[in-house]
Design an enzyme around this catalytic site. Structure first.
Site, mmCIF file in Angstrom:
data_model
loop_
_atom_site.group_PDB
_atom_site.id
_atom_site.type_symbol
_atom_site.label_atom_id
_atom_site.label_comp_id
_atom_site.label_asym_id
_atom_site.label_seq_id
_atom_site.Cartn_x
_atom_site.Cartn_y
_atom_site.Cartn_z
ATOM 1 N N SER A 113 -33.304 -12.139 -41.651
ATOM 2 C CA SER A 113 -34.616 -12.737 -41.909
ATOM 3 C C SER A 113 -35.047 -13.624 -40.757
ATOM 4 O O SER A 113 -34.223 -14.263 -40.119
ATOM 5 C CB SER A 113 -34.607 -13.556 -43.192
ATOM 6 O OG SER A 113 -35.878 -14.179 -43.351
ATOM 7 N N LYS A 153 -30.408 -10.898 -49.365
ATOM 8 C CA LYS A 153 -31.661 -10.812 -48.591
ATOM 9 C C LYS A 153 -32.840 -10.460 -49.507
ATOM 10 O O LYS A 153 -33.949 -10.987 -49.364
ATOM 11 C CB LYS A 153 -31.526 -9.763 -47.469
ATOM 12 C CG LYS A 153 -32.830 -9.456 -46.730
ATOM 13 C CD LYS A 153 -33.237 -10.599 -45.832
ATOM 14 C CE LYS A 153 -34.633 -10.639 -45.279
ATOM 15 N NZ LYS A 153 -35.365 -9.507 -44.879
ATOM 16 N N HIS A 185 -33.765 -13.512 -51.362
ATOM 17 C CA HIS A 185 -34.459 -14.370 -50.387
ATOM 18 C C HIS A 185 -35.941 -13.982 -50.328
ATOM 19 O O HIS A 185 -36.826 -14.831 -50.391
ATOM 20 C CB HIS A 185 -33.808 -14.223 -49.004
ATOM 21 C CG HIS A 185 -34.652 -14.704 -47.868
ATOM 22 N ND1 HIS A 185 -35.728 -13.978 -47.381
ATOM 23 C CD2 HIS A 185 -34.611 -15.838 -47.136
ATOM 24 C CE1 HIS A 185 -36.309 -14.655 -46.400
ATOM 25 N NE2 HIS A 185 -35.644 -15.781 -46.220
ATOM 26 N N ASN A 186 -36.198 -12.678 -50.214
ATOM 27 C CA ASN A 186 -37.580 -12.219 -50.112
ATOM 28 C C ASN A 186 -38.354 -12.458 -51.403
ATOM 29 O O ASN A 186 -39.545 -12.753 -51.371
ATOM 30 C CB ASN A 186 -37.628 -10.736 -49.732
ATOM 31 C CG ASN A 186 -37.293 -10.520 -48.269
ATOM 32 O OD1 ASN A 186 -36.605 -11.335 -47.656
ATOM 33 N ND2 ASN A 186 -37.759 -9.428 -47.705
ATOM 34 N N GLU A 210 -39.296 -15.931 -51.345
ATOM 35 C CA GLU A 210 -40.366 -16.024 -50.330
ATOM 36 C C GLU A 210 -41.725 -15.669 -50.966
ATOM 37 O O GLU A 210 -42.720 -16.368 -50.754
ATOM 38 C CB GLU A 210 -40.025 -15.067 -49.189
ATOM 39 C CG GLU A 210 -41.039 -14.957 -48.087
ATOM 40 C CD GLU A 210 -40.611 -13.860 -47.075
ATOM 41 O OE1 GLU A 210 -39.462 -13.899 -46.594
ATOM 42 O OE2 GLU A 210 -41.422 -12.969 -46.795
HETATM 43 P P1 NDP Z 1 -40.689 -0.836 -36.463
HETATM 44 O O1 NDP Z 1 -41.705 -0.032 -37.192
HETATM 45 O O2 NDP Z 1 -41.131 -1.785 -35.412
HETATM 46 O O3 NDP Z 1 -39.608 0.146 -35.782
HETATM 47 C C1 NDP Z 1 -39.103 1.192 -36.473
HETATM 48 C C2 NDP Z 1 -37.968 1.827 -35.677
HETATM 49 O O4 NDP Z 1 -37.390 2.826 -36.515
HETATM 50 C C3 NDP Z 1 -38.386 2.509 -34.379
HETATM 51 O O5 NDP Z 1 -37.414 2.251 -33.406
HETATM 52 C C4 NDP Z 1 -38.412 3.985 -34.774
HETATM 53 O O6 NDP Z 1 -38.170 4.862 -33.695
HETATM 54 C C5 NDP Z 1 -37.259 4.021 -35.742
HETATM 55 N N1 NDP Z 1 -37.304 5.161 -36.654
HETATM 56 C C6 NDP Z 1 -38.211 5.420 -37.624
HETATM 57 N N2 NDP Z 1 -37.883 6.559 -38.259
HETATM 58 C C7 NDP Z 1 -36.761 7.037 -37.676
HETATM 59 C C8 NDP Z 1 -35.945 8.160 -37.899
HETATM 60 N N3 NDP Z 1 -36.225 9.040 -38.882
HETATM 61 N N4 NDP Z 1 -34.847 8.341 -37.105
HETATM 62 C C9 NDP Z 1 -34.552 7.462 -36.135
HETATM 63 N N5 NDP Z 1 -35.291 6.357 -35.880
HETATM 64 C C10 NDP Z 1 -36.381 6.160 -36.641
HETATM 65 O O7 NDP Z 1 -39.822 -1.561 -37.584
HETATM 66 P P2 NDP Z 1 -39.253 -3.071 -37.652
HETATM 67 O O8 NDP Z 1 -38.485 -3.354 -36.407
HETATM 68 O O9 NDP Z 1 -40.340 -3.991 -38.048
HETATM 69 O O10 NDP Z 1 -38.273 -2.981 -38.913
HETATM 70 C C11 NDP Z 1 -36.987 -2.382 -38.848
HETATM 71 C C12 NDP Z 1 -36.243 -2.784 -40.099
HETATM 72 O O11 NDP Z 1 -36.131 -4.208 -40.143
HETATM 73 C C13 NDP Z 1 -36.925 -2.380 -41.407
HETATM 74 O O12 NDP Z 1 -35.952 -2.094 -42.375
HETATM 75 C C14 NDP Z 1 -37.654 -3.657 -41.805
HETATM 76 O O13 NDP Z 1 -37.921 -3.705 -43.192
HETATM 77 C C15 NDP Z 1 -36.639 -4.702 -41.370
HETATM 78 N N6 NDP Z 1 -37.160 -6.050 -41.160
HETATM 79 C C16 NDP Z 1 -38.354 -6.235 -40.511
HETATM 80 C C17 NDP Z 1 -38.841 -7.534 -40.319
HETATM 81 C C18 NDP Z 1 -40.120 -7.778 -39.586
HETATM 82 O O14 NDP Z 1 -40.577 -8.948 -39.586
HETATM 83 N N7 NDP Z 1 -40.711 -6.775 -38.938
HETATM 84 C C19 NDP Z 1 -38.099 -8.708 -40.811
HETATM 85 C C20 NDP Z 1 -36.821 -8.400 -41.405
HETATM 86 C C21 NDP Z 1 -36.398 -7.110 -41.585
HETATM 87 P P3 NDP Z 1 -39.357 5.604 -32.867
HETATM 88 O O15 NDP Z 1 -39.697 4.656 -31.749
HETATM 89 O O16 NDP Z 1 -38.762 6.856 -32.399
HETATM 90 O O17 NDP Z 1 -40.491 5.793 -33.831
#
Ligand code: NDP
Length: 473
Positions: free
Chosen positions: A130, A184, A187-188, A191
């Site tokens: 988080s 987590k 936590h959410n 939140e």
């Molecule tokens: P993004 O949308 O920024 O990034 C998603 C990533 O997943 C990209 O690297 C994408 O690759 C990859 N991806 C998607 N589908 C596939 C697939 N089928 N196979 C391989 N790679 C794949 O996401 P976030 O970074 O925001 O979130 C990532 C995780 O973290 C999620 O579970 C989210 O819920 C969690 N999270 C997010 C927070 C936030 O504030 N954003 C906070 C806490 C947790 P490509 O570039 O090829 O599309």
């Protein structure tokens, strides 16, 4: 080829920032992204840290660049994408290697994945992170679940990159399989309730007292110096004092008042109910987001019913609102902790509740000054598992409950919706009433279904002397 101690798949917002955080703490890290151009762009923009990044364009090269036992963080979209990455990676790994899912997984998926990989001799860690983008880069709060021995292998890295409270890492292992992702999730859920309650105070001040967003923002800014000191109060103060560069209007006034509820808040409510709990403040926050999406219906309702205020009472003072928010927030945490207690017992996780409060003290979205006091109260033992019964918090509730009552009464008479506050008060009133009204519910159930009841003077499975049938006409 140089070997990295840890690798990360998924260079989206969170994965990219977490990788830089790991590199920044001196750990070489192998990185891979499904879309290879993203990996190239990421390394190109990493500056001095690029020398600690080991980029790969194939899973084979990625796996080969890791030292053994391999530790691979997956930071991709929750759900199917996590299974897809595991399916690709699994066959390339050796017994004893570890996959760490750091996304917002549903803990049931984590349990399933952990069991499936364990059968193949692989370790699976479910790790809740988080703090958003900023937290991932400079110190998130980290909630770990899975095999403890596996966690020990990467613990130094996880603790190094986490937020710190008085030098203590805001990272902890909470138990096997899904424990970390469950912490987590809760936590959410908290939140959700915290955000909703702040928004309800904003609504009372805006629609009850006619205050401007910047006036309300200034009030939140002042509250952030007192017992309500928290990240969410702080950012709410900042948001409300921000103007739209396009129109000059307050920024909040140009934002459509509809929201989605993506998963974790709803999961908290669903799991809690399955566990025999009812976190009504969290449920109210989930409901408020669902109702918000019915914009057209709400507009039609406004045209149909108009101003439904029946009478007025004086607007609660700012000090009353502050005390009410504090009391309502404590009740939301009380409900959140009870879910953790119930889940820990059901899944045999052995969650250290105080450690949850401790890892939430910094780095995460619900970080607040109160969490340190909560951790201490939990360590001292919660009477009847109730946070609000602990001496420090019972005193705060005694002081805050009249304020909460006044705010809920004011809003009800004025026709302003404050579902999370109202649910907090109803919960408090229920938990301070030794004899409630479920005696009648039990009698009703026995009348129509012969379900039986327990008598106050002893004896379960009793039935009433209910006379005859009742006419429905
Ligand atoms: P993004 O949308 O920024 O990034 C998603 C990533 O997943 C990209 O690297 C994408 O690759 C990859 N991806 C998607 N589908 C596939 C697939 N089928 N196979 C391989 N790679 C794949 O996401 P976030 O970074 O925001 O979130 C990532 C995780 O973290 C999620 O579970 C989210 O819920 C969690 N999270 C997010 C927070 C936030 O504030 N954003 C906070 C806490 C947790 P490509 O570039 O090829 O599309």
């Amino acid at each position: 080829m140089s070997h990295a101690r840890i690798g990360l798949v998924g260079l989206g917002v969170m994965g990219a920032n977490l990788s830089l955080n790991i590199a920044d703490h001196g750990f070489p890290i192998a990185v891979y992204n499904r879309t290879g151009a993203v990996t190239d762009a990421f390394v190109a923009s990493a500056g001095d840290l690029a020398e600690r990044l080991v980029p790969a364009q194939t899973y084979e090269d990625f796996v080969a660049s890791l030292s053994k036992p391999r530790a691979i963080i997956i930071m991709v979209k929750a759900g199917g994408p996590v299974d897809a990455v595991i399916a690709d990676l699994g066959p390339l790994l050796d017994e004893g290697d570890m996959i760490i899912d750091a996304g917002n997984a549903n803990f049931h998926d984590t349990r399933r994945r952990e069991a499936a990989l364990r059968e193949k001799g692989l370790n699976f860690i479910g790790m809740g992170v988080s703090g958003g983008e900023e937290g991932a880069r400079h110190g998130p709060s980290i909630m770990v679940g899975g095999n403890k021995a596996s966690y020990e292998v990467i613990r130094d890295i996880i603790e190094a990159i986490s937020a710190k409270h008085d030098g203590q890492p805001c990272a902890a292992h909470f138990g096997p399989d899904g424990a970390g992702h469950f912490v987590k999730t809760v936590h959410n859920g908290i939140e959700y309730a915290d955000m909703q309650m702040i928004a309800e105070v904003y609504g009372v001040l805006r629609d009850g007292a006619g205050r401007t967003p910047s006036e309300i923002g200034a009030l939140f800014e002042a509250w952030d110096k007192g017992p309500l000191k928290s990240y969410l109060v702080e950012i709410s103060g900042k948001v409300l004092q921000t103007a739209d560069p396009k129109t000059g209007q307050p920024m909040v006034d140009v934002i459509v008042d509809t929201a989605g509820q993506k998963g974790t808040g709803r999961w908290t409510a669903i799991e809690a109910i399955t566990l025999g709990q009812s976190p009504s403040t969290i449920e109210a926050a989930v409901a408020a987001r669902s109702w918000s999406s019915e914009k057209a219906t709400r507009e039609a309702g406004q045209a149909l019913f108009g101003d439904d205020a029946v009478e007025t009472m004086p607007m609660p003072s700012d000090a009353t609102l502050e005390k009410a928010l504090l009391a309502a927030k404590l009740i939301a945490y009380d409900q959140g902790f009870k879910i953790l207690i119930a889940a820990s017992s059901t899944y045999d996780w052995g969650i250290d509740l105080a450690a949850a409060a401790e890892v939430w003290r910094e780095g995460c979205i619900i970080r607040s000054a109160l969490l340190d006091d909560m951790a201490q109260a939990i360590r001292a033992g919660l009477p009847h598992d109730q946070l609000i019964f602990a001496p420090t918090f019972a005193d705060m509730i005694r002081e805050g409950a009249p304020a909460l009552r006044r705010v809920v009464a004011y809003a009800a008479l004025k026709g302003l919706p404050i579902p999370a506050f109202a649910n907090a008060l109803a919960y408090f009133d229920t938990m301070r009433q030794g004899r409630g009204t479920t005696d009648l519910v039990q009698a009703q159930r026995d009348f129509f279904g012969a379900h039986g009841f327990e008598r106050v003077d002893g004896g379960a499975g009793q039935h009433g002397p209910w006379a005859g049938t009742v006419s429905h006409s």
